[in-house]
Scaffold this motif. Structure first.
Motif, mmCIF file in Angstrom:
data_model
loop_
_atom_site.group_PDB
_atom_site.id
_atom_site.type_symbol
_atom_site.label_atom_id
_atom_site.label_comp_id
_atom_site.label_asym_id
_atom_site.label_seq_id
_atom_site.Cartn_x
_atom_site.Cartn_y
_atom_site.Cartn_z
ATOM 1 N N VAL A 110 0.862 -1.175 0.000
ATOM 2 C CA VAL A 110 0.000 0.000 0.000
ATOM 3 C C VAL A 110 0.902 1.229 0.000
ATOM 4 C CG1 VAL A 110 -1.772 1.278 1.251
ATOM 5 C CG2 VAL A 110 -1.837 -1.234 1.201
ATOM 6 N N GLN A 111 0.704 2.093 -0.985
ATOM 7 C CA GLN A 111 1.546 3.275 -1.156
ATOM 8 C C GLN A 111 0.971 4.481 -0.408
ATOM 9 O OE1 GLN A 111 4.460 2.974 -3.131
ATOM 10 N NE2 GLN A 111 3.838 0.834 -2.956
ATOM 11 N N VAL A 112 1.819 5.437 -0.135
ATOM 12 C CA VAL A 112 1.379 6.694 0.468
ATOM 13 C C VAL A 112 0.351 7.327 -0.468
ATOM 14 C CG1 VAL A 112 2.090 9.012 1.149
ATOM 15 C CG2 VAL A 112 3.558 7.046 1.672
ATOM 16 N N GLY A 113 -0.765 7.733 0.072
ATOM 17 C CA GLY A 113 -1.822 8.348 -0.730
ATOM 18 C C GLY A 113 -2.900 7.376 -1.180
ATOM 19 N N ASP A 114 -2.633 6.068 -1.111
ATOM 20 C CA ASP A 114 -3.666 5.084 -1.429
ATOM 21 C C ASP A 114 -4.753 5.156 -0.362
ATOM 22 O OD1 ASP A 114 -2.037 4.297 -3.508
ATOM 23 O OD2 ASP A 114 -1.574 2.317 -2.688
ATOM 24 N N HIS A 115 -5.964 4.870 -0.755
ATOM 25 C CA HIS A 115 -7.083 4.896 0.186
ATOM 26 C C HIS A 115 -7.422 3.467 0.584
ATOM 27 C CE1 HIS A 115 -10.667 6.397 2.164
ATOM 28 N NE2 HIS A 115 -11.280 5.341 1.669
ATOM 29 N N VAL A 116 -7.453 3.211 1.882
ATOM 30 C CA VAL A 116 -7.769 1.881 2.404
ATOM 31 C C VAL A 116 -9.033 1.970 3.239
ATOM 32 C CG1 VAL A 116 -6.986 -0.045 3.840
ATOM 33 C CG2 VAL A 116 -5.317 1.289 2.522
ATOM 34 N N GLN A 117 -10.003 1.106 2.920
ATOM 35 C CA GLN A 117 -11.166 0.948 3.786
ATOM 36 C C GLN A 117 -11.020 -0.412 4.445
ATOM 37 O OE1 GLN A 117 -15.139 1.787 2.493
ATOM 38 N NE2 GLN A 117 -14.554 3.684 1.473
ATOM 39 N N ASP A 118 -10.982 -0.423 5.760
ATOM 40 C CA ASP A 118 -10.804 -1.641 6.542
ATOM 41 C C ASP A 118 -11.947 -1.700 7.546
ATOM 42 O OD1 ASP A 118 -10.061 -3.635 8.362
ATOM 43 O OD2 ASP A 118 -7.946 -3.100 8.290
ATOM 44 N N TRP A 119 -12.785 -2.715 7.427
ATOM 45 C CA TRP A 119 -13.911 -2.847 8.354
ATOM 46 C C TRP A 119 -13.758 -4.069 9.265
ATOM 47 C CZ3 TRP A 119 -14.136 -2.944 3.085
ATOM 48 C CH2 TRP A 119 -14.435 -4.149 2.469
ATOM 49 N N GLY A 120 -12.505 -4.494 9.452
ATOM 50 C CA GLY A 120 -12.228 -5.566 10.393
ATOM 51 C C GLY A 120 -12.245 -6.951 9.778
ATOM 52 N N THR A 121 -13.241 -7.230 8.949
ATOM 53 C CA THR A 121 -13.332 -8.544 8.303
ATOM 54 C C THR A 121 -12.986 -8.480 6.817
ATOM 55 O OG1 THR A 121 -15.699 -8.182 7.994
ATOM 56 C CG2 THR A 121 -15.026 -9.452 9.936
ATOM 57 N N GLY A 122 -12.621 -7.303 6.336
ATOM 58 C CA GLY A 122 -12.243 -7.130 4.940
ATOM 59 C C GLY A 122 -11.526 -5.817 4.721
ATOM 60 N N ARG A 123 -10.774 -5.750 3.626
ATOM 61 C CA ARG A 123 -10.042 -4.526 3.264
ATOM 62 C C ARG A 123 -10.176 -4.277 1.771
ATOM 63 N NH1 ARG A 123 -6.336 -7.250 5.707
ATOM 64 N NH2 ARG A 123 -6.009 -6.827 7.893
ATOM 65 N N PHE A 124 -10.275 -2.987 1.428
ATOM 66 C CA PHE A 124 -10.410 -2.563 0.035
ATOM 67 C C PHE A 124 -9.476 -1.382 -0.179
ATOM 68 C CE2 PHE A 124 -12.764 -0.074 -3.223
ATOM 69 C CZ PHE A 124 -12.745 -1.010 -4.234
ATOM 70 N N VAL A 125 -8.685 -1.427 -1.255
ATOM 71 C CA VAL A 125 -7.685 -0.392 -1.517
ATOM 72 C C VAL A 125 -7.910 0.210 -2.906
ATOM 73 C CG1 VAL A 125 -5.213 0.082 -1.799
ATOM 74 C CG2 VAL A 125 -5.976 -1.552 -0.065
ATOM 75 N N VAL A 126 -7.866 1.534 -2.982
ATOM 76 C CA VAL A 126 -7.881 2.263 -4.255
ATOM 77 C C VAL A 126 -6.611 3.089 -4.293
ATOM 78 C CG1 VAL A 126 -9.078 3.959 -5.686
ATOM 79 C CG2 VAL A 126 -10.404 2.349 -4.290
ATOM 80 N N ASP A 127 -5.856 2.969 -5.387
ATOM 81 C CA ASP A 127 -4.603 3.722 -5.476
ATOM 82 C C ASP A 127 -4.881 5.218 -5.571
ATOM 83 O OD1 ASP A 127 -4.166 4.641 -8.537
ATOM 84 O OD2 ASP A 127 -5.153 2.685 -8.502
ATOM 85 N N ALA A 128 -3.893 6.006 -5.196
ATOM 86 C CA ALA A 128 -4.044 7.462 -5.087
ATOM 87 C C ALA A 128 -4.505 8.094 -6.396
ATOM 88 C CB ALA A 128 -2.732 8.084 -4.619
#
Length: 97
Positions: free
Chosen positions: A52-70
């Motif tokens: 995960v790069q600086v500026g990437d957006h991470v949504q973490d809800w405990g049972t899953g994670r979703f990443v969108v690049d900056a």
């Protein structure tokens, strides 16, 4: 407030994908040039947290994670990401204003 919405059904599908791919850190989305509207959504996985790069957006809800690049964040702000189950196939659906 999150810059985009992930529906509960999309979260459940992300959790399913991660449970089947236990060596992956998160499900990822990138927006690329091309496709019918000039953009193409590229789905994939992030292998581990250090990818995960600086500026990437991470949504973490405990049972899953979703990443969108900056860079892609510019194109997904305000969108809704949903999971649609249909007779002839299922897929993530992005409603982008």
């Amino acid at each position: 407030m999150e810059p985009f919405k992930i529906t509960d059904s999309a979260k459940r599908q992300i959790e399913v994908l991660l449970s089947k791919n236990t060596d992956k850190y998160a499900v990822s989305l990138a927006v690329l040039g091309g496709g019918c509207a000039g953009f193409k959504y590229d789905w994939g996985f992030v292998d581990n947290e250090i990818d995960v790069q600086v500026g990437d957006h991470v949504q973490d809800w405990g049972t899953g994670r979703f990443v969108v690049d900056a860079q892609s964040m510019l194109y997904v702000i305000g969108t809704q990401i949903d999971w649609r189950e249909e007779v002839f196939g299922s897929q993530f659906e992005i409603s982008n204003p």
